[in-house]
Design a protein around this motif. Sequence first.
Motif, PDB file in Angstrom:
ATOM      1  N   ASP A   5       0.833  -1.211   0.000  1.00 17.89           N
ATOM      2  CA  ASP A   5       0.000   0.000   0.000  1.00 17.89           C
ATOM      3  C   ASP A   5       0.864   1.256   0.000  1.00 17.89           C
ATOM      4  O   ASP A   5       0.569   2.221  -0.712  1.00 17.89           O
ATOM      5  CB  ASP A   5      -0.937   0.018   1.207  1.00 17.89           C
ATOM      6  N   ASP A   6       1.930   1.241   0.779  1.00 21.59           N
ATOM      7  CA  ASP A   6       2.849   2.380   0.819  1.00 21.59           C
ATOM      8  C   ASP A   6       3.550   2.570  -0.521  1.00 21.59           C
ATOM      9  O   ASP A   6       3.729   3.703  -0.983  1.00 21.59           O
ATOM     10  CB  ASP A   6       3.894   2.207   1.926  1.00 21.59           C
ATOM     11  N   LEU A   7       3.958   1.488  -1.150  1.00 26.28           N
ATOM     12  CA  LEU A   7       4.606   1.577  -2.456  1.00 26.28           C
ATOM     13  C   LEU A   7       3.654   2.123  -3.520  1.00 26.28           C
ATOM     14  O   LEU A   7       4.043   2.958  -4.340  1.00 26.28           O
ATOM     15  CB  LEU A   7       5.137   0.210  -2.892  1.00 26.28           C
ATOM     16  N   ILE A   8       2.418   1.676  -3.495  1.00 26.31           N
ATOM     17  CA  ILE A   8       1.428   2.165  -4.450  1.00 26.31           C
ATOM     18  C   ILE A   8       1.163   3.652  -4.228  1.00 26.31           C
ATOM     19  O   ILE A   8       1.067   4.424  -5.183  1.00 26.31           O
ATOM     20  CB  ILE A   8       0.137   1.329  -4.371  1.00 26.31           C
ATOM     21  N   GLU A   9       1.071   4.063  -2.968  1.00 24.75           N
ATOM     22  CA  GLU A   9       0.872   5.485  -2.652  1.00 24.75           C
ATOM     23  C   GLU A   9       2.074   6.314  -3.114  1.00 24.75           C
ATOM     24  O   GLU A   9       1.903   7.401  -3.674  1.00 24.75           O
ATOM     25  CB  GLU A   9       0.658   5.653  -1.153  1.00 24.75           C
ATOM     26  N   TYR A  10       3.277   5.801  -2.915  1.00 25.00           N
ATOM     27  CA  TYR A  10       4.492   6.493  -3.365  1.00 25.00           C
ATOM     28  C   TYR A  10       4.518   6.612  -4.889  1.00 25.00           C
ATOM     29  O   TYR A  10       4.857   7.664  -5.434  1.00 25.00           O
ATOM     30  CB  TYR A  10       5.729   5.740  -2.859  1.00 25.00           C
ATOM     31  N   MET A  11       4.149   5.548  -5.577  1.00 25.76           N
ATOM     32  CA  MET A  11       4.131   5.578  -7.038  1.00 25.76           C
ATOM     33  C   MET A  11       3.087   6.567  -7.556  1.00 25.76           C
ATOM     34  O   MET A  11       3.321   7.274  -8.537  1.00 25.76           O
ATOM     35  CB  MET A  11       3.870   4.182  -7.591  1.00 25.76           C
ATOM     36  N   THR A  12       1.942   6.626  -6.888  1.00 20.61           N
ATOM     37  CA  THR A  12       0.908   7.588  -7.263  1.00 20.61           C
ATOM     38  C   THR A  12       1.431   9.008  -7.097  1.00 20.61           C
ATOM     39  O   THR A  12       1.242   9.859  -7.975  1.00 20.61           O
ATOM     40  CB  THR A  12      -0.356   7.380  -6.403  1.00 20.61           C
ATOM     41  N   PHE A  13       2.109   9.271  -5.981  1.00 21.07           N
ATOM     42  CA  PHE A  13       2.691  10.589  -5.741  1.00 21.07           C
ATOM     43  C   PHE A  13       3.702  10.942  -6.831  1.00 21.07           C
ATOM     44  O   PHE A  13       3.671  12.048  -7.380  1.00 21.07           O
ATOM     45  CB  PHE A  13       3.366  10.636  -4.363  1.00 21.07           C
ATOM     46  N   SER A  27      12.012  24.254 -16.698  1.00 22.54           N
ATOM     47  CA  SER A  27      13.371  24.368 -17.205  1.00 22.54           C
ATOM     48  C   SER A  27      13.857  23.002 -17.671  1.00 22.54           C
ATOM     49  O   SER A  27      13.213  21.976 -17.450  1.00 22.54           O
ATOM     50  CB  SER A  27      14.288  24.884 -16.096  1.00 22.54           C
ATOM     51  N   GLU A  28      15.002  22.991 -18.326  1.00 24.29           N
ATOM     52  CA  GLU A  28      15.579  21.725 -18.775  1.00 24.29           C
ATOM     53  C   GLU A  28      15.894  20.830 -17.582  1.00 24.29           C
ATOM     54  O   GLU A  28      15.775  19.612 -17.666  1.00 24.29           O
ATOM     55  CB  GLU A  28      16.847  21.983 -19.586  1.00 24.29           C
ATOM     56  N   TYR A  29      16.302  21.449 -16.475  1.00 19.71           N
ATOM     57  CA  TYR A  29      16.606  20.685 -15.271  1.00 19.71           C
ATOM     58  C   TYR A  29      15.362  19.958 -14.767  1.00 19.71           C
ATOM     59  O   TYR A  29      15.401  18.763 -14.470  1.00 19.71           O
ATOM     60  CB  TYR A  29      17.153  21.608 -14.178  1.00 19.71           C
ATOM     61  N   LYS A  30      14.232  20.685 -14.672  1.00 16.86           N
ATOM     62  CA  LYS A  30      12.995  20.068 -14.206  1.00 16.86           C
ATOM     63  C   LYS A  30      12.520  18.989 -15.180  1.00 16.86           C
ATOM     64  O   LYS A  30      12.043  17.942 -14.773  1.00 16.86           O
ATOM     65  CB  LYS A  30      11.899  21.112 -14.037  1.00 16.86           C
ATOM     66  N   ALA A  31      12.633  19.255 -16.470  1.00 16.69           N
ATOM     67  CA  ALA A  31      12.222  18.270 -17.470  1.00 16.69           C
ATOM     68  C   ALA A  31      13.075  17.011 -17.358  1.00 16.69           C
ATOM     69  O   ALA A  31      12.568  15.894 -17.443  1.00 16.69           O
ATOM     70  CB  ALA A  31      12.313  18.865 -18.863  1.00 16.69           C
ATOM     71  N   GLY A  32      14.361  17.187 -17.143  1.00 21.60           N
ATOM     72  CA  GLY A  32      15.254  16.032 -16.968  1.00 21.60           C
ATOM     73  C   GLY A  32      14.955  15.274 -15.698  1.00 21.60           C
ATOM     74  O   GLY A  32      14.998  14.035 -15.680  1.00 21.60           O
ATOM     75  N   THR A  33      14.648  16.002 -14.638  1.00 14.81           N
ATOM     76  CA  THR A  33      14.290  15.365 -13.372  1.00 14.81           C
ATOM     77  C   THR A  33      13.006  14.566 -13.533  1.00 14.81           C
ATOM     78  O   THR A  33      12.903  13.429 -13.052  1.00 14.81           O
ATOM     79  CB  THR A  33      14.127  16.415 -12.262  1.00 14.81           C
ATOM     80  N   ALA A  34      12.018  15.147 -14.205  1.00 19.06           N
ATOM     81  CA  ALA A  34      10.748  14.447 -14.436  1.00 19.06           C
ATOM     82  C   ALA A  34      10.982  13.182 -15.258  1.00 19.06           C
ATOM     83  O   ALA A  34      10.407  12.127 -14.961  1.00 19.06           O
ATOM     84  CB  ALA A  34       9.755  15.366 -15.140  1.00 19.06           C
ATOM     85  N   ASP A  35      11.832  13.267 -16.273  1.00 19.61           N
ATOM     86  CA  ASP A  35      12.139  12.082 -17.076  1.00 19.61           C
ATOM     87  C   ASP A  35      12.819  11.006 -16.233  1.00 19.61           C
ATOM     88  O   ASP A  35      12.537   9.815 -16.385  1.00 19.61           O
ATOM     89  CB  ASP A  35      13.034  12.450 -18.257  1.00 19.61           C
ATOM     90  N   GLY A  36      13.718  11.421 -15.350  1.00 16.52           N
ATOM     91  CA  GLY A  36      14.404  10.468 -14.471  1.00 16.52           C
ATOM     92  C   GLY A  36      13.460   9.788 -13.504  1.00 16.52           C
ATOM     93  O   GLY A  36      13.531   8.570 -13.296  1.00 16.52           O
ATOM     94  N   ILE A  37      12.556  10.563 -12.916  1.00 13.89           N
ATOM     95  CA  ILE A  37      11.572   9.996 -11.992  1.00 13.89           C
ATOM     96  C   ILE A  37      10.658   9.032 -12.743  1.00 13.89           C
ATOM     97  O   ILE A  37      10.337   7.947 -12.250  1.00 13.89           O
ATOM     98  CB  ILE A  37      10.751  11.106 -11.306  1.00 13.89           C
ATOM     99  N   GLU A  38      10.254   9.423 -13.943  1.00 15.54           N
ATOM    100  CA  GLU A  38       9.381   8.573 -14.746  1.00 15.54           C
ATOM    101  C   GLU A  38      10.075   7.250 -15.090  1.00 15.54           C
ATOM    102  O   GLU A  38       9.463   6.183 -15.028  1.00 15.54           O
ATOM    103  CB  GLU A  38       8.987   9.317 -16.014  1.00 15.54           C
ATOM    104  N   GLN A  39      11.351   7.307 -15.408  1.00 16.12           N
ATOM    105  CA  GLN A  39      12.100   6.087 -15.722  1.00 16.12           C
ATOM    106  C   GLN A  39      12.235   5.202 -14.490  1.00 16.12           C
ATOM    107  O   GLN A  39      12.063   3.978 -14.568  1.00 16.12           O
ATOM    108  CB  GLN A  39      13.484   6.437 -16.273  1.00 16.12           C
ATOM    109  N   ALA A  40      12.514   5.807 -13.337  1.00 15.10           N
ATOM    110  CA  ALA A  40      12.637   5.033 -12.100  1.00 15.10           C
ATOM    111  C   ALA A  40      11.311   4.365 -11.743  1.00 15.10           C
ATOM    112  O   ALA A  40      11.287   3.208 -11.310  1.00 15.10           O
ATOM    113  CB  ALA A  40      13.108   5.940 -10.964  1.00 15.10           C
ATOM    114  N   MET A  41      10.204   5.069 -11.930  1.00 19.55           N
ATOM    115  CA  MET A  41       8.890   4.489 -11.648  1.00 19.55           C
ATOM    116  C   MET A  41       8.572   3.360 -12.625  1.00 19.55           C
ATOM    117  O   MET A  41       7.952   2.371 -12.260  1.00 19.55           O
ATOM    118  CB  MET A  41       7.795   5.554 -11.712  1.00 19.55           C
TER     119      MET A  41
END
Length: 66
Positions: A5-13, A27-41
């Motif tokens: 349940d905690d993992l699912i809540e974290y993934m939703t966040f 910015s490019e930094y935020k876009a890169g961070t979002a791409d990294g988070i998306e890849q990790a998820m």
Amino acid sequence: MALMDDLIEYMTFCDDLVTEMQATKSSEYKAGTADGIEQAMSWLRDYLVEYPDFVDPKHRYDKFKM
């Protein structure tokens, strides 16, 4: 299962955070961070799909679609 349940809540966040970061003028930094988070998820999602209690947060409402 509390941990699942905690993992699912974290993934939703994280999915919501990525969507918010990609939807705004970022910015490019935020876009890169979002791409990294998306890849990790994506990697975490691929790992957790084997567990019986796992419900993918991105597909939790699919059963209600017509």
